[in-house]
Design a protein around this motif. Structure first.
Motif, mmCIF file in Angstrom:
data_model
loop_
_atom_site.group_PDB
_atom_site.id
_atom_site.type_symbol
_atom_site.label_atom_id
_atom_site.label_comp_id
_atom_site.label_asym_id
_atom_site.label_seq_id
_atom_site.Cartn_x
_atom_site.Cartn_y
_atom_site.Cartn_z
ATOM 1 N N VAL A 185 -20.834 -32.182 -21.101
ATOM 2 C CA VAL A 185 -21.476 -32.987 -20.057
ATOM 3 C C VAL A 185 -22.995 -32.877 -20.156
ATOM 4 C CG1 VAL A 185 -21.814 -33.180 -17.565
ATOM 5 C CG2 VAL A 185 -19.512 -32.973 -18.492
ATOM 6 N N LEU A 186 -23.501 -31.679 -20.394
ATOM 7 C CA LEU A 186 -24.952 -31.508 -20.550
ATOM 8 C C LEU A 186 -25.468 -32.306 -21.744
ATOM 9 C CD1 LEU A 186 -25.397 -27.694 -19.839
ATOM 10 C CD2 LEU A 186 -26.201 -29.600 -18.429
ATOM 11 N N THR A 187 -24.722 -32.272 -22.839
ATOM 12 C CA THR A 187 -25.111 -33.035 -24.027
ATOM 13 C C THR A 187 -25.145 -34.519 -23.717
ATOM 14 O OG1 THR A 187 -24.172 -31.351 -25.468
ATOM 15 C CG2 THR A 187 -24.499 -33.508 -26.422
ATOM 16 N N TYR A 188 -24.158 -34.982 -22.958
ATOM 17 C CA TYR A 188 -24.106 -36.401 -22.590
ATOM 18 C C TYR A 188 -25.273 -36.769 -21.666
ATOM 19 C CZ TYR A 188 -22.505 -40.755 -20.535
ATOM 20 O OH TYR A 188 -22.434 -42.043 -20.089
ATOM 21 N N LEU A 189 -25.536 -35.933 -20.664
ATOM 22 C CA LEU A 189 -26.604 -36.224 -19.709
ATOM 23 C C LEU A 189 -27.987 -36.231 -20.364
ATOM 24 C CD1 LEU A 189 -25.423 -34.191 -16.592
ATOM 25 C CD2 LEU A 189 -25.384 -36.674 -16.902
ATOM 26 N N MET A 190 -28.157 -35.405 -21.389
ATOM 27 C CA MET A 190 -29.436 -35.347 -22.093
ATOM 28 C C MET A 190 -29.522 -36.376 -23.216
ATOM 29 S SD MET A 190 -30.079 -31.298 -22.281
ATOM 30 C CE MET A 190 -30.121 -30.296 -20.819
ATOM 31 N N ARG A 191 -28.474 -37.183 -23.341
ATOM 32 C CA ARG A 191 -28.401 -38.264 -24.340
ATOM 33 C C ARG A 191 -28.627 -37.769 -25.762
ATOM 34 N NH1 ARG A 191 -30.407 -43.609 -21.292
ATOM 35 N NH2 ARG A 191 -29.570 -43.024 -19.277
ATOM 36 N N GLN A 195 -27.342 -37.241 -29.338
ATOM 37 C CA GLN A 195 -26.363 -37.917 -30.186
ATOM 38 C C GLN A 195 -25.906 -36.991 -31.300
ATOM 39 O OE1 GLN A 195 -28.013 -41.598 -31.480
ATOM 40 N NE2 GLN A 195 -28.211 -42.404 -29.419
ATOM 41 N N VAL A 196 -24.590 -36.822 -31.375
ATOM 42 C CA VAL A 196 -23.970 -36.030 -32.424
ATOM 43 C C VAL A 196 -23.049 -36.975 -33.195
ATOM 44 C CG1 VAL A 196 -22.592 -33.987 -32.933
ATOM 45 C CG2 VAL A 196 -24.060 -34.008 -30.919
ATOM 46 N N PRO A 197 -23.464 -37.415 -34.390
ATOM 47 C CA PRO A 197 -22.697 -38.437 -35.102
ATOM 48 C C PRO A 197 -21.354 -37.967 -35.653
ATOM 49 C CG PRO A 197 -24.528 -37.697 -36.440
ATOM 50 C CD PRO A 197 -24.666 -37.040 -35.098
ATOM 51 N N ILE A 203 -23.421 -29.342 -38.732
ATOM 52 C CA ILE A 203 -23.969 -30.684 -38.525
ATOM 53 C C ILE A 203 -25.310 -30.649 -37.795
ATOM 54 C CG2 ILE A 203 -21.699 -31.768 -38.525
ATOM 55 C CD1 ILE A 203 -22.080 -32.004 -35.438
ATOM 56 N N LEU A 204 -25.880 -29.486 -37.640
ATOM 57 C CA LEU A 204 -27.154 -29.341 -36.925
ATOM 58 C C LEU A 204 -28.243 -30.293 -37.422
ATOM 59 C CD1 LEU A 204 -28.427 -27.740 -34.605
ATOM 60 C CD2 LEU A 204 -29.158 -26.056 -36.274
ATOM 61 N N SER A 248 -29.434 -35.416 -32.850
ATOM 62 C CA SER A 248 -30.687 -36.070 -32.476
ATOM 63 C C SER A 248 -31.712 -35.102 -31.886
ATOM 64 C CB SER A 248 -30.419 -37.218 -31.494
ATOM 65 O OG SER A 248 -29.894 -36.724 -30.281
ATOM 66 N N ASN A 249 -31.281 -34.110 -31.142
ATOM 67 C CA ASN A 249 -32.187 -33.103 -30.578
ATOM 68 C C ASN A 249 -31.513 -31.738 -30.726
ATOM 69 O OD1 ASN A 249 -33.983 -31.557 -29.122
ATOM 70 N ND2 ASN A 249 -34.268 -33.101 -27.540
ATOM 71 N N PRO A 250 -31.648 -31.121 -31.898
ATOM 72 C CA PRO A 250 -30.883 -29.909 -32.189
ATOM 73 C C PRO A 250 -31.182 -28.714 -31.279
ATOM 74 C CG PRO A 250 -32.430 -30.385 -33.964
ATOM 75 C CD PRO A 250 -32.478 -31.532 -33.012
ATOM 76 N N ILE A 251 -32.421 -28.571 -30.837
ATOM 77 C CA ILE A 251 -32.751 -27.415 -29.993
ATOM 78 C C ILE A 251 -32.046 -27.525 -28.639
ATOM 79 C CG2 ILE A 251 -34.619 -26.215 -28.794
ATOM 80 C CD1 ILE A 251 -36.390 -26.897 -31.223
ATOM 81 N N LEU A 252 -32.122 -28.682 -28.013
ATOM 82 C CA LEU A 252 -31.421 -28.860 -26.735
ATOM 83 C C LEU A 252 -29.913 -28.763 -26.904
ATOM 84 C CD1 LEU A 252 -33.309 -31.654 -24.761
ATOM 85 C CD2 LEU A 252 -33.072 -29.246 -24.195
#
Length: 64
Positions: A9-15, A17-19, A27-28, A32-36
């Protein structure tokens, strides 16, 4: 599973993207934003640990 759901959910809320649908930290470079993304995983892990610790504490009281 609850901690994993929190991470998702946190990943989704922060938009973020994990392809790839799987792959863990392999897959790091694709995230799209690996640190977050790693922070979200750590937050979910900590929540899982706290819930497990509370469960174990209640279980010990019941067993005694």
């Amino acid at each position: 599973m609850f901690g994993s759901s929190i991470s998702a959910v946190l990943t989704y809320l922060m938009r973020i993207q994990v392809p790839a649908p799987h792959g863990g930290f392999l897959i790091l470079p694709l995230v799209s934003n690996p640190i977050l993304w790693v922070v979200d995983i750590l937050v979910g892990s900590v929540i899982s640990g706290v819930i497990y610790g509370l469960y174990r504490g209640k279980r010990k009281k019941i067993d005694n």
